[in-house]
Every structure is written in structure tokens, then in C-alpha cells.
Design a protein around this motif. Structure first.
Motif, mmCIF file in Angstrom:
data_model
loop_
_atom_site.group_PDB
_atom_site.id
_atom_site.type_symbol
_atom_site.label_atom_id
_atom_site.label_comp_id
_atom_site.label_asym_id
_atom_site.label_seq_id
_atom_site.Cartn_x
_atom_site.Cartn_y
_atom_site.Cartn_z
ATOM 1 N N ASP A 21 0.831 -1.202 0.000
ATOM 2 C CA ASP A 21 0.000 0.000 0.000
ATOM 3 C C ASP A 21 0.865 1.250 0.000
ATOM 4 O O ASP A 21 0.404 2.334 -0.337
ATOM 5 N N SER A 22 2.130 1.090 0.375
ATOM 6 C CA SER A 22 3.074 2.209 0.352
ATOM 7 C C SER A 22 3.682 2.316 -1.041
ATOM 8 O O SER A 22 4.225 1.348 -1.569
ATOM 9 N N THR A 23 3.602 3.502 -1.628
ATOM 10 C CA THR A 23 4.135 3.674 -2.979
ATOM 11 C C THR A 23 5.656 3.644 -3.004
ATOM 12 O O THR A 23 6.252 3.587 -4.074
ATOM 13 N N SER A 24 6.289 3.686 -1.822
ATOM 14 C CA SER A 24 7.749 3.648 -1.785
ATOM 15 C C SER A 24 8.293 2.244 -2.030
ATOM 16 O O SER A 24 9.485 2.073 -2.287
ATOM 17 N N VAL A 25 7.431 1.244 -1.955
ATOM 18 C CA VAL A 25 7.845 -0.142 -2.173
ATOM 19 C C VAL A 25 7.653 -0.495 -3.642
ATOM 20 O O VAL A 25 6.572 -0.311 -4.199
ATOM 21 N N ASP A 26 8.714 -1.001 -4.267
ATOM 22 C CA ASP A 26 8.653 -1.442 -5.661
ATOM 23 C C ASP A 26 8.026 -2.832 -5.680
ATOM 24 O O ASP A 26 8.688 -3.820 -5.382
ATOM 25 N N ALA A 27 6.750 -2.913 -6.014
ATOM 26 C CA ALA A 27 6.017 -4.173 -5.945
ATOM 27 C C ALA A 27 6.570 -5.203 -6.926
ATOM 28 O O ALA A 27 6.625 -6.397 -6.622
ATOM 29 N N ALA A 28 7.003 -4.766 -8.115
ATOM 30 C CA ALA A 28 7.546 -5.698 -9.099
ATOM 31 C C ALA A 28 8.863 -6.301 -8.612
ATOM 32 O O ALA A 28 9.116 -7.499 -8.770
ATOM 33 N N GLN A 29 9.709 -5.476 -8.007
ATOM 34 C CA GLN A 29 10.962 -5.992 -7.456
ATOM 35 C C GLN A 29 10.691 -6.945 -6.304
ATOM 36 O O GLN A 29 11.333 -7.994 -6.179
ATOM 37 N N LEU A 30 9.739 -6.583 -5.461
ATOM 38 C CA LEU A 30 9.367 -7.451 -4.345
ATOM 39 C C LEU A 30 8.897 -8.804 -4.864
ATOM 40 O O LEU A 30 9.265 -9.855 -4.324
ATOM 41 N N ALA A 31 8.099 -8.794 -5.934
ATOM 42 C CA ALA A 31 7.617 -10.038 -6.530
ATOM 43 C C ALA A 31 8.777 -10.896 -7.028
ATOM 44 O O ALA A 31 8.815 -12.111 -6.795
#
Length: 271
Positions: A21-31
Motif C-alpha cells: 500500500d506504500s508507494t515507496s515499495v517497488d512491488a515488481a521488485q518485491l515479486a
């Protein structure tokens, strides 16, 4: 999943939602990083068993995960995995299943942020239909003798430039690392995750005082009824909030002092 594993997965989903939910987290990298950890633990059975051993202290397992992953993945990913291994799991394989689901969910979140989640859901469905109706393609994608790189290259030729990047990543992981599932079952699971993510809406709730658990439940239910979709509440406290409560869903802001649509919900909360 049953028992302890189901509870652990539910908690992990909440932690992932809070992170993404935080835009500071790169969701694609996390995936990508969660997928790499999934592959590692799927391959290293002894390590997986150590990390899910109920006889081992939770903090010791979390520390081991941090030492193993700290220099390989981002701090966000390492912390998320550490939280997972602190939990109890009914079976060691459940931990890997959970990691895989979180990786897929993170990729779907990346698509949601980019405004392409509807496209991804549609592409997963259409790809499943193509696979089921094309015997030769299904055979090539499920051939155990074919290398992962060969299957990946085939998928790039089929989907590259024609499908969303998240779709390509999701399908490639499924095909190159099926983990004992049929291609059809894997695509169905991905489609279900996409539908769940599409129907989830985040409401940022700022209140003058902290809300009680009962108030949170009632407000969540009222918003879900109002918007016709599952709601995830991000809660904040600000004594200066006008009207006692402020709700933001997307670009829409609802002030508790003037929102007729939530009047009934506020009345029930006060009671």
C-alpha cells in the motif's frame, strides 16, 4: 492449507498489503525477490524444514533467514520472509506455497498501480483458453524434457509485446516452475488472485481519535456496501480532522461531518 498454516498465510497477506500500500515499495521488485526465495526453498528441502521446525525458536529462524537473504534481496523482502518463518506452519511445503502466492500478489499489485490489472486478468483468462484449445502448445509448455530457458523463450515469442509485463512474469514463473501443478490449475489460481486483487479497494481513514475494533469492522462493512467491493482500511490518527473522521478512497474524499452516504454507518458506530 489447514490450521496453523492458514493463520500464518492470512497474517502474511496482511503484511504484504501493508507493504505494497506504500508507494515507496517497488512491488515488481518485491515479486521478483519473493519468487527467487520461493525457488530456493522449493529446491532446498533441508533448509525449508529448518525454517519451519516448530521446535526451533521463532527469532532463531528469523535470524537465519536474515543472514541467508540479507545480502541477496532488499530489506523489505528479507523482513517479510523473516516474518513468515516466525509463524508456525502445519507443513514445511506450506511456507513455499505462501511465498509463491505473495510473489504473484505483489506482481498483480504492480499491475494495479500501473492501471493494467484488468488487462492482466483478461490476458490470463485468454491465455488459458488458448492453451486448453491448442494441444501442441500445451505439450510444449508442459514438456518435462524441455529446459526452463526454452519454455521461457517460447513464452516471450508468444506474449512479448502482446501482453502486460506482469502477465508475462506470472505465466513464465508458472510454466518454468510448475511445482507439481497442471498448467490449467496454475492459470486458474492466478486468475482467482487477479480477481481478488481487482475487487480490493484501499480506504485511507483518518480519525480524530483511534477507532475501536468494533468501529473498524462497522466502517469497513459500511464502505464495502457503499462501494460494492472489499475494503482494506489504512488507519491514521489526527486530532485536527474536521468532523472527527476523514475517508479517502482513490480520489474521492468523504468528510464525516458532511457525508450523508455514511450517516447511518457513523450512527451505528456511535452506538
Amino acid at each position: 492449507m489447514n490450521g496453523a498454516s492458514r493463520e500464518a498465510l492470512a497474517a502474511a497477506r496482511e503484511r504484504l498489503d501493508a507493504l505494497t500500500d506504500s508507494t515507496s515499495v517497488d512491488a515488481a521488485q518485491l515479486a521478483e525477490e519473493l519468487a527467487a526465495v520461493t525457488a530456493l526453498l522449493d529446491r532446498e528441502v533441508s533448509l525449508r524444514r529448518v525454517l519451519t521446525d516448530p521446535a526451533q525458536a521463532a527469532e532463531a529462524k528469523a535470524g537465519l533467514a536474515q543472514r541467508l537473504l540479507g545480502s541477496q534481496v532488499s530489506g523489505t523482502t528479507a523482513d517479510l520472509v523473516s516474518g513468515l518463518v516466525r509463524s508456525r506452519w502445519s507443513q514445511s511445503r506450506d511456507l513455499v506455497d505462501a511465498l509463491e502466492e505473495l510473489a504473484n500478489t505483489a506482481d498483480l499489485t504492480a499491475a494495479q498501480r500501473a492501471g493494467t490489472l484488468d488487462d492482466v486478468e483478461d490476458e490470463l483468462f485468454r491465455f488459458g483458453r488458448i492453451v486448453s484449445s491448442t494441444t501442441e502448445l500445451r505439450a510444449a509448455l508442459t514438456d518435462r524434457k524441455a529446459t526452463a530457458s526454452a519454455k521461457g523463450e517460447l513464452l516471450r515469442s508468444l506474449l512479448g509485446g502482446r501482453a502486460d509485463a506482469a502477465t508475462v512474469r506470472l505465466v513464465t514463473r508458472l510454466v518454468t516452475a510448475p511445482r507439481g501443478r497442471s498448467l490449467e490449475a496454475g492459470l486458474e489460481s492466478l486468475s482467482k488472485l487477479a480477481a481478488e486483487r481487482r475487487n480490493r479497494v484501499v480506504a485511507v481513514v483518518t480519525s480524530a481519535v483511534p477507532l475501536s475494533d468494533t468501529q473498524k469492522q462497522r466502517l469497513g462493512a459500511a464502505l464495502a456496501k457503499l462501494y460494492g467491493r472489499q475494503m482494506h482500511l489504512n488507519l491514521d490518527v489526527d486530532p485536527d480532522v474536521v468532523g472527527g473522521i476523514r475517508v479517502q478512497v482513490g480520489d474521492e474524499v468523504i468528510n464525516g461531518s458532511i457525508a450523508d452516504r455514511l450517516e447511518d454507518a457513523f450512527r451505528r458506530m456511535a452506538g
